[in-house]
Design a protein around this motif. Structure first.
Motif, PDB file in Angstrom:
ATOM      1  N   SER A  29      -9.860  -0.645   6.390  1.00 32.84           N
ATOM      2  CA  SER A  29      -9.674  -1.910   7.694  1.00 32.84           C
ATOM      3  C   SER A  29      -9.314  -1.457   8.731  1.00 32.84           C
ATOM      4  CB  SER A  29      -8.483  -2.802   7.400  1.00 32.84           C
ATOM      5  OG  SER A  29      -8.558  -3.650   5.619  1.00 32.84           O
ATOM      6  N   GLU A  59     -15.810  -1.524   4.327  1.00 33.97           N
ATOM      7  CA  GLU A  59     -15.646  -2.595   5.150  1.00 33.97           C
ATOM      8  C   GLU A  59     -16.030  -3.719   5.935  1.00 33.97           C
ATOM      9  OE1 GLU A  59     -11.527  -2.758   4.847  1.00 33.97           O
ATOM     10  OE2 GLU A  59     -11.351  -4.699   6.064  1.00 33.97           O
ATOM     11  N   GLN A  79     -11.809  -1.502  11.715  1.00 35.02           N
ATOM     12  CA  GLN A  79     -11.705  -3.020  12.112  1.00 35.02           C
ATOM     13  C   GLN A  79     -11.152  -2.951  13.466  1.00 35.02           C
ATOM     14  OE1 GLN A  79     -10.706  -6.377  10.303  1.00 35.02           O
ATOM     15  NE2 GLN A  79     -11.511  -6.301   8.397  1.00 35.02           N
ATOM     16  N   GLN A 114     -13.640   2.123  -0.291  1.00 39.37           N
ATOM     17  CA  GLN A 114     -13.442   1.007  -0.203  1.00 39.37           C
ATOM     18  C   GLN A 114     -15.230   0.251   0.512  1.00 39.37           C
ATOM     19  OE1 GLN A 114     -10.280   0.297   1.957  1.00 39.37           O
ATOM     20  NE2 GLN A 114      -9.298  -1.079  -0.408  1.00 39.37           N
ATOM     21  N   PHE A 145      -3.231 -11.733   3.639  1.00 39.34           N
ATOM     22  CA  PHE A 145      -3.547 -10.412   4.571  1.00 39.34           C
ATOM     23  C   PHE A 145      -2.845 -10.280   5.766  1.00 39.34           C
ATOM     24  CE2 PHE A 145      -7.366 -10.766   1.388  1.00 39.34           C
ATOM     25  CZ  PHE A 145      -6.427  -9.735   0.104  1.00 39.34           C
ATOM     26  N   GLN A 191      -7.137   1.874   4.139  1.00 37.38           N
ATOM     27  CA  GLN A 191      -7.980   1.004   4.045  1.00 37.38           C
ATOM     28  C   GLN A 191      -8.417   1.292   4.788  1.00 37.38           C
ATOM     29  OE1 GLN A 191      -5.500  -2.536   4.371  1.00 37.38           O
ATOM     30  NE2 GLN A 191      -5.047  -2.228   6.471  1.00 37.38           N
ATOM     31  N   GLN A 218       0.971  -1.621   0.630  1.00 38.46           N
ATOM     32  CA  GLN A 218       0.280   0.005  -0.413  1.00 38.46           C
ATOM     33  C   GLN A 218       0.814   1.027  -0.386  1.00 38.46           C
ATOM     34  OE1 GLN A 218      -2.423   0.225   2.849  1.00 38.46           O
ATOM     35  NE2 GLN A 218      -3.467  -2.814   2.133  1.00 38.46           N
ATOM     36  N   ALA A 224     -13.778 -11.221   8.248  1.00 36.80           N
ATOM     37  CA  ALA A 224     -13.503  -9.404   6.995  1.00 36.80           C
ATOM     38  C   ALA A 224     -13.553  -9.304   6.403  1.00 36.80           C
ATOM     39  CB  ALA A 224     -12.583  -9.161   8.118  1.00 36.80           C
ATOM     40  N   PHE A 225     -13.724  -8.360   5.028  1.00 37.88           N
ATOM     41  CA  PHE A 225     -13.753  -8.246   3.928  1.00 37.88           C
ATOM     42  C   PHE A 225     -13.637  -7.205   3.521  1.00 37.88           C
ATOM     43  CE2 PHE A 225     -18.603  -8.858   5.393  1.00 37.88           C
ATOM     44  CZ  PHE A 225     -19.051  -7.522   4.570  1.00 37.88           C
ATOM     45  N   GLY A 226     -12.994  -6.802   2.176  1.00 40.77           N
ATOM     46  CA  GLY A 226     -12.645  -5.788   1.783  1.00 40.77           C
ATOM     47  C   GLY A 226     -13.385  -5.434   0.677  1.00 40.77           C
ATOM     48  N   GLY A 242     -10.901  -8.989  -0.926  1.00 41.51           N
ATOM     49  CA  GLY A 242     -10.370  -9.899  -0.375  1.00 41.51           C
ATOM     50  C   GLY A 242     -11.052 -10.294   1.065  1.00 41.51           C
ATOM     51  N   ALA A 243     -10.717 -10.902   1.520  1.00 42.41           N
ATOM     52  CA  ALA A 243     -11.684 -11.156   2.902  1.00 42.41           C
ATOM     53  C   ALA A 243     -10.766 -13.027   3.483  1.00 42.41           C
ATOM     54  CB  ALA A 243     -12.803 -11.928   2.828  1.00 42.41           C
ATOM     55  N   GLY A 244     -11.053 -12.682   5.016  1.00 42.02           N
ATOM     56  CA  GLY A 244     -10.360 -13.985   5.747  1.00 42.02           C
ATOM     57  C   GLY A 244     -10.981 -14.765   6.723  1.00 42.02           C
ATOM     58  N   ARG A 249      -3.642   5.902  -1.828  1.00 40.90           N
ATOM     59  CA  ARG A 249      -2.815   5.769  -1.482  1.00 40.90           C
ATOM     60  C   ARG A 249      -2.107   6.378  -2.913  1.00 40.90           C
ATOM     61  NH1 ARG A 249      -4.408  -1.355  -1.711  1.00 40.90           N
ATOM     62  NH2 ARG A 249      -5.948  -0.751   0.125  1.00 40.90           N
ATOM     63  N   PHE A 269      -3.954  -8.985   8.239  1.00 38.27           N
ATOM     64  CA  PHE A 269      -4.835  -9.168   9.070  1.00 38.27           C
ATOM     65  C   PHE A 269      -5.905 -10.225   9.530  1.00 38.27           C
ATOM     66  CE2 PHE A 269      -7.025  -7.251   6.026  1.00 38.27           C
ATOM     67  CZ  PHE A 269      -6.062  -6.437   5.856  1.00 38.27           C
ATOM     68  N   THR A 270      -6.347 -11.347   8.414  1.00 39.52           N
ATOM     69  CA  THR A 270      -6.705 -12.211   7.832  1.00 39.52           C
ATOM     70  C   THR A 270      -5.656 -13.718   8.347  1.00 39.52           C
ATOM     71  OG1 THR A 270      -6.483 -12.100   5.613  1.00 39.52           O
ATOM     72  CG2 THR A 270      -8.875 -11.425   7.399  1.00 39.52           C
TER      73      THR A 270
HETATM   74  N1  DAH Z   1      -7.644  -4.054   3.072  1.00 40.15           N
HETATM   75  C1  DAH Z   1      -7.877  -5.232   1.658  1.00 40.15           C
HETATM   76  C2  DAH Z   1      -7.038  -3.571   1.064  1.00 40.15           C
HETATM   77  O1  DAH Z   1      -7.211  -2.453   1.422  1.00 40.15           O
HETATM   78  C3  DAH Z   1      -8.374  -5.785   1.308  1.00 40.15           C
HETATM   79  C4  DAH Z   1      -8.970  -6.522   2.619  1.00 40.15           C
HETATM   80  C5  DAH Z   1      -9.146  -7.695   2.499  1.00 40.15           C
HETATM   81  C6  DAH Z   1     -10.022  -6.231   3.885  1.00 40.15           C
HETATM   82  C7  DAH Z   1      -9.109  -8.589   3.354  1.00 40.15           C
HETATM   83  C8  DAH Z   1     -10.464  -7.133   4.859  1.00 40.15           C
HETATM   84  C9  DAH Z   1      -9.429  -8.136   4.713  1.00 40.15           C
HETATM   85  O2  DAH Z   1     -11.133  -6.863   5.621  1.00 40.15           O
HETATM   86  O3  DAH Z   1     -10.179  -9.214   5.464  1.00 40.15           O
HETATM   87  O4  DAH Z   1      -6.256  -4.432   0.134  1.00 40.15           O
END
Ligand code: DAH
Length: 339
Positions: free
Chosen positions: A172, A211, A175, A209, A249, A170, A156, A306-308, A283-285, A196, A251-252
């Motif tokens: 995120s 989240e 979160q 985004q 990622f 992000q 990033q 979580a997912f973004g 993206g997620a996890g 960015r 955080f996941t």
């Molecule tokens: N923050 C990530 C990005 O900007 C996207 C993302 C991926 C958010 C996975 C999430 C996650 O919460 O679980 O590329």
């Protein structure tokens, strides 16, 4: 004297009948009845008359003044109503003429997508949380398991304000804020702008985004898959298929990339999906236990997913927009198409 009075009266009548507006009438009033007007002059001239004639002449002059005044006020009301009729005629509004249409504005495609996403998730019980755009390193990175020298920071291109303050890269970051502020169970949706140092046809220095974060007991990857599948079917098409691809990622853990079957070729392979039949949408996890710990949540008791989602990316896919810069050029011809 009588003759003179008659003459003045006749002249006044002529003048009054010829006056064709209120201004002209007023000039006549001044000429006859004003301080140095003709009728007033007659009254002044009485000084030179013998005493016994004065009452008679005085009466005659007063009668003259009254007659002229009466004729004038008749003329005045005639002129006034003529003026009113003229105004009514010339200022008449033709209610049958076609109206001037105001140009109706429309929602920006990013807002349309944002609203649609919120609607899809609100139906599943998610709550909106909006974090700050100017963010601390702590929330954007450190609490999310991205310490100072972690190589994932390179993913990033961060715009720093000071060493510890930055423009969030992000959503995120929200979160970490939510997990610190609130107690689980949590079901949060956090939309917003992110920044960015990146600029080309598919990257913009500012973009949007959304989240998502769910923290509860017994959360598994199946919950993530089910939730995102329900959302994607609502957003795109009921018959689309989804797949999870392993990813990374910080955080996941595990982390996944979510793909959907190509809208264009339905999975056969085309230019849009670059021949793969699949399109990556988000993206997620499963929330990394270190992130839960960092935010004072016991990972043995609670888990999360979580997912973004990149809103520009979703809008580009949904509407077939080839260049991200179109969203921010404010060209009305482009924006009008999304009514
Ligand atoms: N923050 C990530 C990005 O900007 C996207 C993302 C991926 C958010 C996975 C999430 C996650 O919460 O679980 O590329």
């Amino acid at each position: 004297m009588q003759e003179k009075i008659n003459e003045i009266y006749q002249n006044a009548l002529n003048a009054i009948s010829q006056a064709n507006d209120l201004k002209a009438l007023d000039e006549i009033r001044v000429a006859y009845l004003g301080k140095s007007g003709l009728v007033t002059g007659l009254l002044k001239g009485m000084r030179d008359l013998p005493q016994e004639e004065r009452p008679k002449v005085g009466q005659m002059v007063n009668e003259l003044r009254e007659k002229i005044t009466t004729v004038m006020s008749q003329k005045e009301s005639e002129l006034k109503s003529a003026e009113m009729n003229n105004a009514l005629a010339s200022e008449r509004v033709d209610v049958t003429m076609p109206g001037k249409k105001d140009d109706l504005g429309s929602l920006h495609p990013i807002n349309l997508v944002r609203n649609e996403l919120i609607e899809a998730f609100a139906g599943m019980g998610f709550e909106i949380y909006e974090g700050p755009e100017i963010e601390l390193d702590e929330y954007n990175f450190r609490l999310l398991n991205i310490p100072q020298d972690h190589p994932a920071r390179d993913m990033q291109d961060t715009l720093y304000i000071t060493e510890n303050i930055l423009l969030r890269t992000q959503t995120s970051s929200g979160q970490a804020r939510v997990m610190q502020e609130k107690k689980p169970p949590l079901k949060i949706l956090s939309p917003g702008k992110v920044y960015r140092a990146d600029d080309d046809a598919t990257h913009s220095p500012m973009f949007h985004q959304m989240e998502g974060l769910v923290v509860d007991k017994n959360i598994t990857l199946c919950d993530l898959k089910g939730t995102l599948e329900a959302f994607l079917k609502k957003m795109f098409k009921d018959d689309l298929k989804t797949r999870l691809r392993p990813s990374y990622f910080p955080f996941t853990e595990p982390s996944v990339e979510v793909d959907v079957t190509c809208f264009e070729c339905k999975g056969k392979g085309c230019h849009l999906c670059k021949g793969t039949g699949w399109i990556e949408v988000l993206g997620a996890g499963i929330v990394n236990r270190r992130v839960l710990e960092n935010c004072n949540i016991n990972p043995d008791e609670y888990q999360g997913f979580a997912f973004g989602i990149g809103l520009e990316r979703i809008a580009m896919l949904k509407y077939g927009i080839p260049d991200i810069r179109l969203f921010f050029e404010n060209d009305v011809r482009f924006l009008k198409q999304f009514k």
